[in-house]
Design an enzyme around this catalytic site. Structure first.
Site, PDB file in Angstrom:
ATOM      1  N   HIS A 131     -11.029 -50.087 -38.350  1.00 53.13           N
ATOM      2  CA  HIS A 131     -11.431 -50.427 -36.979  1.00 53.13           C
ATOM      3  C   HIS A 131     -10.267 -51.092 -36.251  1.00 53.13           C
ATOM      4  O   HIS A 131      -9.300 -51.537 -36.873  1.00 53.13           O
ATOM      5  CB  HIS A 131     -12.621 -51.395 -36.977  1.00 53.13           C
ATOM      6  CG  HIS A 131     -13.957 -50.733 -37.147  1.00 53.13           C
ATOM      7  ND1 HIS A 131     -14.500 -50.471 -38.387  1.00 53.13           N
ATOM      8  CD2 HIS A 131     -14.856 -50.252 -36.235  1.00 53.13           C
ATOM      9  CE1 HIS A 131     -15.673 -49.880 -38.235  1.00 53.13           C
ATOM     10  NE2 HIS A 131     -15.915 -49.727 -36.949  1.00 53.13           N
ATOM     11  N   LYS A 135     -11.871 -56.407 -33.993  1.00 57.34           N
ATOM     12  CA  LYS A 135     -13.167 -56.504 -34.673  1.00 57.34           C
ATOM     13  C   LYS A 135     -13.205 -57.743 -35.558  1.00 57.34           C
ATOM     14  O   LYS A 135     -12.287 -57.988 -36.338  1.00 57.34           O
ATOM     15  CB  LYS A 135     -13.430 -55.229 -35.500  1.00 57.34           C
ATOM     16  CG  LYS A 135     -14.804 -55.235 -36.133  1.00 57.34           C
ATOM     17  CD  LYS A 135     -15.248 -53.860 -36.578  1.00 57.34           C
ATOM     18  CE  LYS A 135     -16.621 -53.878 -37.222  1.00 57.34           C
ATOM     19  NZ  LYS A 135     -17.686 -54.337 -36.317  1.00 57.34           N
TER      20      LYS A 135
HETATM   21  N1  LIG Z   1     -24.220 -50.808 -33.135  1.00 54.01           N
HETATM   22  C1  LIG Z   1     -23.131 -50.167 -32.738  1.00 54.01           C
HETATM   23  O1  LIG Z   1     -23.129 -48.924 -32.605  1.00 54.01           O
HETATM   24  C2  LIG Z   1     -21.886 -50.943 -32.434  1.00 54.01           C
HETATM   25  C3  LIG Z   1     -20.756 -50.314 -31.920  1.00 54.01           C
HETATM   26  C4  LIG Z   1     -19.648 -51.077 -31.575  1.00 54.01           C
HETATM   27  C5  LIG Z   1     -19.695 -52.456 -31.746  1.00 54.01           C
HETATM   28  N2  LIG Z   1     -20.804 -53.031 -32.278  1.00 54.01           N
HETATM   29  C6  LIG Z   1     -20.939 -54.482 -32.422  1.00 54.01           C
HETATM   30  O2  LIG Z   1     -21.287 -54.979 -31.126  1.00 54.01           O
HETATM   31  C7  LIG Z   1     -20.792 -56.314 -30.987  1.00 54.01           C
HETATM   32  C8  LIG Z   1     -19.927 -56.396 -29.733  1.00 54.01           C
HETATM   33  O3  LIG Z   1     -18.795 -55.552 -29.886  1.00 54.01           O
HETATM   34  P1  LIG Z   1     -17.627 -55.549 -28.799  1.00 54.01           P
HETATM   35  O4  LIG Z   1     -16.561 -54.671 -29.343  1.00 54.01           O
HETATM   36  O5  LIG Z   1     -18.173 -55.282 -27.441  1.00 54.01           O
HETATM   37  O6  LIG Z   1     -17.158 -57.082 -28.897  1.00 54.01           O
HETATM   38  P2  LIG Z   1     -16.402 -57.962 -27.798  1.00 54.01           P
HETATM   39  O7  LIG Z   1     -15.520 -57.081 -26.978  1.00 54.01           O
HETATM   40  O8  LIG Z   1     -15.816 -59.111 -28.553  1.00 54.01           O
HETATM   41  O9  LIG Z   1     -17.570 -58.463 -26.832  1.00 54.01           O
HETATM   42  C9  LIG Z   1     -18.536 -59.413 -27.193  1.00 54.01           C
HETATM   43  C10 LIG Z   1     -19.013 -60.049 -25.905  1.00 54.01           C
HETATM   44  O10 LIG Z   1     -20.118 -60.893 -26.204  1.00 54.01           O
HETATM   45  C11 LIG Z   1     -19.922 -62.115 -25.538  1.00 54.01           C
HETATM   46  N3  LIG Z   1     -20.595 -63.220 -26.220  1.00 54.01           N
HETATM   47  C12 LIG Z   1     -20.440 -63.610 -27.493  1.00 54.01           C
HETATM   48  N4  LIG Z   1     -21.187 -64.700 -27.760  1.00 54.01           N
HETATM   49  C13 LIG Z   1     -21.834 -64.982 -26.601  1.00 54.01           C
HETATM   50  C14 LIG Z   1     -22.745 -65.985 -26.225  1.00 54.01           C
HETATM   51  N5  LIG Z   1     -23.150 -66.924 -27.088  1.00 54.01           N
HETATM   52  N6  LIG Z   1     -23.205 -65.993 -24.953  1.00 54.01           N
HETATM   53  C15 LIG Z   1     -22.815 -65.039 -24.073  1.00 54.01           C
HETATM   54  N7  LIG Z   1     -21.937 -64.061 -24.365  1.00 54.01           N
HETATM   55  C16 LIG Z   1     -21.454 -64.042 -25.624  1.00 54.01           C
HETATM   56  C17 LIG Z   1     -18.424 -62.309 -25.564  1.00 54.01           C
HETATM   57  O11 LIG Z   1     -18.074 -63.283 -24.581  1.00 54.01           O
HETATM   58  P3  LIG Z   1     -16.739 -64.181 -24.774  1.00 54.01           P
HETATM   59  O12 LIG Z   1     -15.608 -63.255 -24.446  1.00 54.01           O
HETATM   60  O13 LIG Z   1     -16.956 -65.281 -23.796  1.00 54.01           O
HETATM   61  O14 LIG Z   1     -16.714 -64.631 -26.214  1.00 54.01           O
HETATM   62  C18 LIG Z   1     -17.947 -60.897 -25.226  1.00 54.01           C
HETATM   63  O15 LIG Z   1     -17.991 -60.658 -23.832  1.00 54.01           O
HETATM   64  C19 LIG Z   1     -20.043 -56.606 -32.296  1.00 54.01           C
HETATM   65  O16 LIG Z   1     -20.924 -57.249 -33.194  1.00 54.01           O
HETATM   66  C20 LIG Z   1     -19.697 -55.220 -32.831  1.00 54.01           C
HETATM   67  O17 LIG Z   1     -19.517 -55.198 -34.222  1.00 54.01           O
HETATM   68  C21 LIG Z   1     -21.889 -52.303 -32.622  1.00 54.01           C
END
Ligand SMILES: NC(=O)c1ccc[n+]([C@@H]2O[C@H](COP(=O)([O-])OP(=O)(O)OC[C@H]3O[C@@H](n4cnc5c(N)ncnc54)[C@H](OP(=O)(O)O)[C@@H]3O)[C@@H](O)[C@H]2O)c1
Length: 227
Positions: A131, A135
């Site tokens: 990844h 991540k």
């Molecule tokens: N199920 C699926 O198909 C799939 C696919 C891809 C990713 N994922 C998962 O989805 C999640 C997000 O992935 P991503 O790549 O989008 O991550 P990312 O770019 O790090 O985005 C996460 C977002 O969540 C926000 N956040 C975290 N804690 C928070 C809180 N307590 N209150 C409000 N906002 C909060 C972060 O804000 P800040 O910047 O302020 O921290 C950031 O904007 C991960 O767990 C990833 O493993 C799942």
């Protein structure tokens, strides 16, 4: 019109927002960001799509429980207590939870169950994943989900005897390889994502599907194949 709130404005939150703008039957009410008040957003939503991170999901679960709002959650890396709480909330609110929202991985999981069950414990199972460098969790939620499926098919708890290998490189959206190997033969399954839009499309499909469903915990296989 189904009103959607996205929790998390990161890579996935932005991809889902972009995808929602192309849907005639779904309206993006707002995106919850750190520091925002979550309750009024959830109260006004028909469905919440959570792609924040585990501490965000803790808050999202309490908000959807308080307002009985259906939830689609794709966050990986939830601990045992968070998963237990998710199951408690799902007894009262419909929730799609899946660590991978793609069609290909749903099919892969099905194939792995079949293969692991047929091949039996003479075969060692190894899952390697790559990844992007941003991540946070490793092994990936998808690798663990595939490992749990393979282990369960052999009657093992958790991920059982399955071994894992993780690499973080560049901007790779997600590659998984599952190898089943005995002393005399080897079987390899591989899945590669070329754009994270596949996850966003899956989450949008799940949001449309979950609106109006009965309480319970559902997976993408339910959304895609109606299992
Ligand atoms: N199920 C699926 O198909 C799939 C696919 C891809 C990713 N994922 C998962 O989805 C999640 C997000 O992935 P991503 O790549 O989008 O991550 P990312 O770019 O790090 O985005 C996460 C977002 O969540 C926000 N956040 C975290 N804690 C928070 C809180 N307590 N209150 C409000 N906002 C909060 C972060 O804000 P800040 O910047 O302020 O921290 C950031 O904007 C991960 O767990 C990833 O493993 C799942």
């Amino acid at each position: 019109m189904t009103r959607i709130v996205i929790a998390g404005a990161g890579r996935m939150g932005q991809a889902i927002a972009a995808g929602l703008h192309k849907q005639d039957d779904l309206e993006l009410l707002g995106t919850w960001q750190r520091g925002d008040d979550l309750a009024p957003l959830v109260a006004a939503a028909d469905v919440v799509i959570d792609f924040s991170l585990p501490d965000g999901t803790t808050q999202v679960l309490e908000a959807v429980a308080a307002h009985s709002t259906p939830l689609v959650c794709g966050v990986s890396g939830l601990d045992a207590a968070q998963m237990a709480r998710l199951d408690e909330v799902a007894a009262r609110v419909p929730i799609v939870y899946d660590r991978n929202m793609s069609l290909g991985v749903a099919v892969l999981e099905h194939s792995i169950r079949e293969a692991a069950s047929s091949l039996g414990s003479d075969f060692a199972i190894h899952i390697a994943e790559v990844h992007h460098v941003h991540k946070k969790d490793a092994p990936s939620g998808t690798a663990l989900k595939l490992g749990e499926a393979a282990a369960a098919a052999r009657g093992e708890a958790g991920t059982g005897s399955v071994t894992f290998e993780s690499e973080r490189r560049g901007e790779v959206p997600g590659d998984h390889e599952v190898v089943m190997q005995s002393a005399t033969e080897s079987l390899t399954f591989a899945h590669s994502v070329t754009s994270r839009q596949v996850f966003a499309d899956g989450a949008i499909r799940a949001a449309r599907w979950i609106a109006g469903k009965s309480p319970g915990r559902y997976a993408m296989s339910d959304v895609l194949f109606g299992n």
